[in-house]
Motif scaffolding. Sequence first.
Motif, mmCIF file in Angstrom:
data_model
loop_
_atom_site.group_PDB
_atom_site.id
_atom_site.type_symbol
_atom_site.label_atom_id
_atom_site.label_comp_id
_atom_site.label_asym_id
_atom_site.label_seq_id
_atom_site.Cartn_x
_atom_site.Cartn_y
_atom_site.Cartn_z
ATOM 1 N N SER A 10 -12.062 1.299 5.042
ATOM 2 C CA SER A 10 -11.623 2.043 3.761
ATOM 3 C C SER A 10 -10.926 0.737 2.948
ATOM 4 O O SER A 10 -9.937 0.207 3.410
ATOM 5 C CB SER A 10 -10.647 3.095 4.211
ATOM 6 O OG SER A 10 -9.714 3.439 3.035
ATOM 7 N N ASN A 11 -11.410 0.793 1.623
ATOM 8 C CA ASN A 11 -10.728 -0.114 0.778
ATOM 9 C C ASN A 11 -9.376 0.087 0.446
ATOM 10 O O ASN A 11 -8.544 -0.645 0.257
ATOM 11 C CB ASN A 11 -11.897 -0.090 -0.495
ATOM 12 C CG ASN A 11 -13.083 -1.110 -0.150
ATOM 13 O OD1 ASN A 11 -13.050 -1.938 0.613
ATOM 14 N ND2 ASN A 11 -13.964 -0.646 -0.994
ATOM 15 N N ALA A 12 -9.219 1.520 0.304
ATOM 16 C CA ALA A 12 -7.817 2.058 0.029
ATOM 17 C C ALA A 12 -6.618 1.479 0.973
ATOM 18 O O ALA A 12 -5.755 1.130 0.610
ATOM 19 C CB ALA A 12 -7.810 3.310 -0.005
ATOM 20 N N VAL A 13 -7.150 1.295 2.413
ATOM 21 C CA VAL A 13 -6.107 1.136 3.410
ATOM 22 C C VAL A 13 -6.190 -0.487 3.362
ATOM 23 O O VAL A 13 -4.986 -0.995 3.447
ATOM 24 C CB VAL A 13 -6.777 1.473 4.777
ATOM 25 C CG1 VAL A 13 -5.762 0.892 5.847
ATOM 26 C CG2 VAL A 13 -6.616 2.935 4.997
ATOM 27 N N GLU A 15 -6.261 -2.317 0.672
ATOM 28 C CA GLU A 15 -5.439 -2.603 -0.484
ATOM 29 C C GLU A 15 -3.846 -2.483 -0.220
ATOM 30 O O GLU A 15 -3.268 -2.977 -0.716
ATOM 31 C CB GLU A 15 -5.894 -1.822 -1.477
ATOM 32 C CG GLU A 15 -7.187 -2.175 -2.370
ATOM 33 C CD GLU A 15 -7.789 -1.356 -3.490
ATOM 34 O OE1 GLU A 15 -6.855 -0.509 -3.904
ATOM 35 O OE2 GLU A 15 -9.005 -1.371 -3.754
ATOM 36 N N ARG A 16 -3.698 -1.231 0.569
ATOM 37 C CA ARG A 16 -2.115 -1.079 1.072
ATOM 38 C C ARG A 16 -1.597 -2.161 1.663
ATOM 39 O O ARG A 16 -0.643 -2.690 1.740
ATOM 40 C CB ARG A 16 -1.896 0.363 1.793
ATOM 41 C CG ARG A 16 -2.135 1.438 0.551
ATOM 42 C CD ARG A 16 -1.680 2.655 1.244
ATOM 43 N NE ARG A 16 -1.956 2.964 2.671
ATOM 44 C CZ ARG A 16 -2.818 3.907 3.061
ATOM 45 N NH1 ARG A 16 -3.653 4.575 2.172
ATOM 46 N NH2 ARG A 16 -3.131 4.145 4.266
ATOM 47 N N ILE A 17 -2.518 -2.542 2.850
ATOM 48 C CA ILE A 17 -2.012 -3.652 3.725
ATOM 49 C C ILE A 17 -1.832 -5.111 2.833
ATOM 50 O O ILE A 17 -0.812 -5.592 3.098
ATOM 51 C CB ILE A 17 -3.099 -4.021 4.826
ATOM 52 C CG1 ILE A 17 -3.174 -2.642 5.809
ATOM 53 C CG2 ILE A 17 -3.152 -5.454 5.667
ATOM 54 C CD1 ILE A 17 -4.214 -2.852 6.830
ATOM 55 N N VAL A 18 -2.755 -5.289 2.036
ATOM 56 C CA VAL A 18 -2.742 -6.319 1.146
ATOM 57 C C VAL A 18 -1.434 -6.390 0.319
ATOM 58 O O VAL A 18 -0.583 -7.328 0.062
ATOM 59 C CB VAL A 18 -3.665 -6.845 0.411
ATOM 60 C CG1 VAL A 18 -3.563 -8.054 -0.800
ATOM 61 C CG2 VAL A 18 -5.136 -7.442 1.244
ATOM 62 N N ASP A 19 -1.028 -5.176 -0.464
ATOM 63 C CA ASP A 19 0.093 -5.047 -0.909
ATOM 64 C C ASP A 19 1.408 -5.221 -0.160
ATOM 65 O O ASP A 19 2.404 -5.925 -0.730
ATOM 66 C CB ASP A 19 0.278 -3.580 -1.744
ATOM 67 C CG ASP A 19 -0.688 -3.255 -2.956
ATOM 68 O OD1 ASP A 19 -1.361 -4.658 -3.362
ATOM 69 O OD2 ASP A 19 -1.111 -2.362 -3.289
ATOM 70 N N ARG A 20 1.344 -4.653 1.136
ATOM 71 C CA ARG A 20 2.651 -4.849 2.009
ATOM 72 C C ARG A 20 2.781 -6.170 2.320
ATOM 73 O O ARG A 20 3.784 -6.966 2.386
ATOM 74 C CB ARG A 20 2.449 -4.023 3.290
ATOM 75 C CG ARG A 20 2.663 -2.636 2.792
ATOM 76 C CD ARG A 20 2.911 -1.341 4.080
ATOM 77 N NE ARG A 20 4.207 -2.065 4.555
ATOM 78 C CZ ARG A 20 4.394 -1.425 5.879
ATOM 79 N NH1 ARG A 20 3.663 -0.588 6.169
ATOM 80 N NH2 ARG A 20 5.488 -1.386 6.471
#
Length: 189
Positions: A10-13, A15-20
């Motif tokens: 999942s690209n959304a997941v 992206e959330r990991i990279v943001d954190r």
Amino acid sequence: MDEMVLTGSSNAVLERIVDRLRAEFAIKDLGELHFFLGIDVKRTLTGFYLSQQQYADDILERAAMMNCRTASTPIDAKGKLSADGPPLEDAKTYRSITALLKRILRYVRGTSAMGPYIHGSRDLSITAYSNADWAGCPDTRRSTSGFCVFLGDALVSWSSKRQPTVSHSSAEAEYRAVINAAAECIWLR
């Protein structure tokens, strides 16, 4: 850390990991992965499997073992070498090492088309294993310790290195290995 590879379904997941990660550390996103362990990574897993097989075939071709019989395991019980054994120039040792390398290449020949087994898991527990020898280096008498850390079923961190000082007992060597593994778990958590 120099580089880290993140992957997921999942690209959304992702992206959330990279943001954190970006919130905690100064990071630079290098974009899509093109090479990993010297393998040209394709956009699909099938491409990755083909690249991996081509890499294995290249190694087997260089060793003139493309048509060798296969082995079900990379090493057998008799293939164990001792660090305290005879010097490398010894002909018997040379033959042992050559036989060991051929066995590993026969295993590669039989498994090159398999590819990695990657599956998703909701288990986010951190599990660590550590071990150490005691005075394993015959020259310095320093111990070697190592650990591996899993996030669920996935291996996410590992280390194996000589301890900086001489341990007075096997228990002390083991404690140092546990301390290193615990520090890694704390950092990962």
